[in-house]
Design an enzyme around this catalytic site. Structure first.
Site, PDB file in Angstrom:
ATOM      1  CG  ASN A 140       3.240  20.934  -9.767  1.00 38.22           C
ATOM      2  OD1 ASN A 140       4.223  20.196  -9.896  1.00 38.22           O
ATOM      3  ND2 ASN A 140       3.201  21.934  -8.906  1.00 38.22           N
ATOM      4  CB  THR A 171     -25.977 -19.314   6.580  1.00 38.96           C
ATOM      5  OG1 THR A 171     -26.482 -20.187   7.578  1.00 38.96           O
ATOM      6  CG2 THR A 171     -27.101 -18.999   5.582  1.00 38.96           C
ATOM      7  CG  HIS A 172     -23.294 -19.442  10.189  1.00 41.63           C
ATOM      8  ND1 HIS A 172     -22.903 -18.435  11.016  1.00 41.63           N
ATOM      9  CD2 HIS A 172     -24.630 -19.268   9.988  1.00 41.63           C
ATOM     10  CE1 HIS A 172     -23.954 -17.679  11.336  1.00 41.63           C
ATOM     11  NE2 HIS A 172     -25.018 -18.154  10.711  1.00 41.63           N
ATOM     12  CB  SER A 195       1.803 -30.517  -6.836  1.00 44.19           C
ATOM     13  OG  SER A 195       2.894 -30.827  -6.000  1.00 44.19           O
ATOM     14  CG  ASN A 219      -2.661 -27.685  -6.554  1.00 44.70           C
ATOM     15  OD1 ASN A 219      -3.346 -28.490  -5.922  1.00 44.70           O
ATOM     16  ND2 ASN A 219      -1.338 -27.755  -6.609  1.00 44.70           N
ATOM     17  CE1 TYR A 270       3.475  17.288  -7.456  1.00 46.13           C
ATOM     18  CE2 TYR A 270       5.395  18.404  -6.551  1.00 46.13           C
ATOM     19  CZ  TYR A 270       4.825  17.308  -7.156  1.00 46.13           C
ATOM     20  OH  TYR A 270       5.596  16.226  -7.473  1.00 46.13           O
ATOM     21  CD  GLN A 324       8.349  11.211  -7.959  1.00 45.78           C
ATOM     22  OE1 GLN A 324       8.486  12.291  -8.490  1.00 45.78           O
ATOM     23  NE2 GLN A 324       9.372  10.487  -7.550  1.00 45.78           N
ATOM     24  CE  LYS A 358       4.513   9.513 -11.148  1.00 43.62           C
ATOM     25  NZ  LYS A 358       5.330  10.354 -12.056  1.00 43.62           N
TER      26      LYS A 358
HETATM   27  N1  ARG Z   1       7.260  13.211 -10.898  1.00 43.30           N
HETATM   28  C1  ARG Z   1       6.493  14.264 -10.360  1.00 43.30           C
HETATM   29  C2  ARG Z   1       5.214  13.722  -9.716  1.00 43.30           C
HETATM   30  O1  ARG Z   1       4.805  12.662 -10.046  1.00 43.30           O
HETATM   31  C3  ARG Z   1       6.129  15.237 -11.423  1.00 43.30           C
HETATM   32  C4  ARG Z   1       5.795  16.599 -10.927  1.00 43.30           C
HETATM   33  C5  ARG Z   1       7.028  17.280 -10.467  1.00 43.30           C
HETATM   34  N2  ARG Z   1       6.700  18.573  -9.966  1.00 43.30           N
HETATM   35  C6  ARG Z   1       7.494  19.219  -9.115  1.00 43.30           C
HETATM   36  N3  ARG Z   1       7.108  20.383  -8.736  1.00 43.30           N
HETATM   37  N4  ARG Z   1       8.620  18.708  -8.705  1.00 43.30           N
HETATM   38  O2  ARG Z   1       4.647  14.371  -8.878  1.00 43.30           O
END
Ligand code: ARG
Length: 429
Positions: free
Chosen positions: A112, A157-158, A280, A288, A319, A324, A327
């Protein structure tokens, strides 16, 4: 897949469930992998400082982490589905190479805080890039504002003809915009510059972890103190970073709109560098502005990422695996956003004006506001002056340069105050 870190005896692993849990995680972790390795090094140093690792063990871990980073960069080590995620991969590698020493690396840490710190370092790196690219774009815009200060450009404008504008005013607008965006990215970087490593699963550990050391070793501005807040800041900090990126991309979107209009035959004010246009597949006559259009479209990924993370954050404290998915969102947003920003300085440097086309688009109505203000300056109440100046019979072919020179309100063509912008830009270096 390698043995799962948390595998319980007697529970069999269901492949489909594993695939759902891991998803694209291991692929995304490639983005964060080098930062994860860097943070692992700092964590190991901290463990040595509090007596969990010997100096010799620390040396071994640092050496193997460097080799792993090298192997990863060179493509000799591939982070793929044989691992659950990047974190497990680092630990597995250290165990494979160092045995019991490797089995000590996870003391006092959780995935975590591991994912938090790697993501945090990644965000800092990307925000620094956003700030640098906005600064560079502002620099180009400011130089062109100076060089093209008195070039007449129709002001709308507009999307209706409004007043005479200038190269100075058009460019100064983007210069000040991108200065603001660079400041925003820099300030956001300072805001997220807090070390979550050492918060463990969100509740600390029964060890005096060397958090001051890891904070300093990883180049963080401060420690994120409250162990439980570190988890609360996941997603929240990502959204802050996305907002900073979004501010820049919103300016890019409007700038791209101008260019896509100005390059059309109807306007014909701008010629783009040839490499920024495409042909094109069917119409042999076409050039273009695809690059400009994709720059304009890039904000959509940023907005989508913000929404995705905002939706994930409907959670109680602590957590949750939901996080997840944050990401992929930041990865996508910064990929698209930085892709657009990277092309911007050169595009701005190389676009060419068509002065004759712009002059031809200035019509007598565009001096009516100057006329009304002139009459008011001579003493007529503005509302009466406005009525007189609204009469087309009073309009005549104007002198754009004179109109621009007379526009002396600060920030307008006759008093651009580019020196003020230059000072703000210099303060960003
Ligand atoms: N892949 C997980 C994430 O991005 C990593 C952390 C996992 N932690 C857990 N307690 N399962 O959150």
């Amino acid at each position: 897949m390698t043995q799962l870190l948390w595998q319980k005896p007697g529970v069999k692993v269901d492949e489909r469930i594993q695939r759902f849990l891991a998803g694209e995680d291991v692929i995304l972790d490639r983005e964060f992998f080098l930062f994860d390795i860097e943070a692992s090094r700092a964590h190991a140093e901290g463990l040595q400082q509090i007596g969990i690792l010997t100096g010799e063990e620390l040396d071994g871990i640092k050496r193997e982490l460097s080799v792993l980073a090298e192997d990863f960069r060179a493509g000799r080590f591939v982070l793929d589905e044989q691992f659950e995620d990047g974190h497990s991969a680092i630990e597995a590698r250290l165990i494979e190479r160092l045995g019991d020493t490797g089995r000590r690396i996870h003391t006092g840490r959780s995935r975590n805080d591991q994912v938090l710190v790697a993501t945090r370092l990644w965000l800092k790196d990307r925000l620094a890039r956003v700030a640098a690219l906005c600064r560079e774009s502002a620099e180009v815009a400011l130089a062109r504002a100076t060089a093209e200060a008195s070039l007449p450009i129709p002001g709308y404008t507009h999307l209706q003809r409004a007043m005479v504008s200038s190269g100075g005013m058009w460019w100064a607008a983007w210069a000040e915009g991108f200065i603001d965006d660079a400041v925003r990215a820099r300030d956001t970087l300072a805001w997220v510059d807090a070390n979550p490593l050492g918060s463990a699963a969100g509740y600390g550990v029964n060890l005096p972890l060397a958090r001051d050391h890891t904070t300093q070793a990883l180049g963080f501005g401060r420690m994120q103190v409250a162990a439980t807040y570190a988890q609360l800041s996941r997603g929240k900090f990502e959204m802050g970073a996305i907002d900073a990126l979004g501010a820049a991309l919103l300016d890019v979107r409007r700038l791209a709109w101008d260019l896509s209009l100005f390059t059309s035959a109807e306007f014909g004010f701008v010629a783009l560098p040839a490499e920024y246009t495409t042909g094109s597949s069917i119409m042999p006559n076409k050039r273009n502005p695809d690059v400009v259009e994709l720059m304009r479209a890039s904000y959509s990924a940023v907005a989508a990422a913000r929404t995705e993370i905002e939706q994930l954050l409907s959670l109680p404290s602590g957590y949750h695996r939901d996080l997840q998915f944050s990401k992929g969102a930041i990865f996508h947003a910064f990929g698209r956003g930085l892709g657009a920003l990277e092309l911007l300085p050169d595009l701005l440097r190389n676009l060419e004006w068509r002065p004759e086309r712009m002059r031809a688009a200035l019509d007598p109505s565009m001096y009516a506001t100057d006329l009304a203000v002139d009459l008011a300056r001579q003493g007529m109440p503005f509302r009466d002056a406005y009525k007189q100046a609204a009469d087309p019979a009073r309009w005549a072919e104007g002198d754009p340069e004179a109109s621009l020179a007379s526009r002396v309100s600060p920030g307008a063509a006759g008093d651009l105050r580019l020196d003020v912008l230059q000072r703000r830009l210099d303060a960003l270096q």
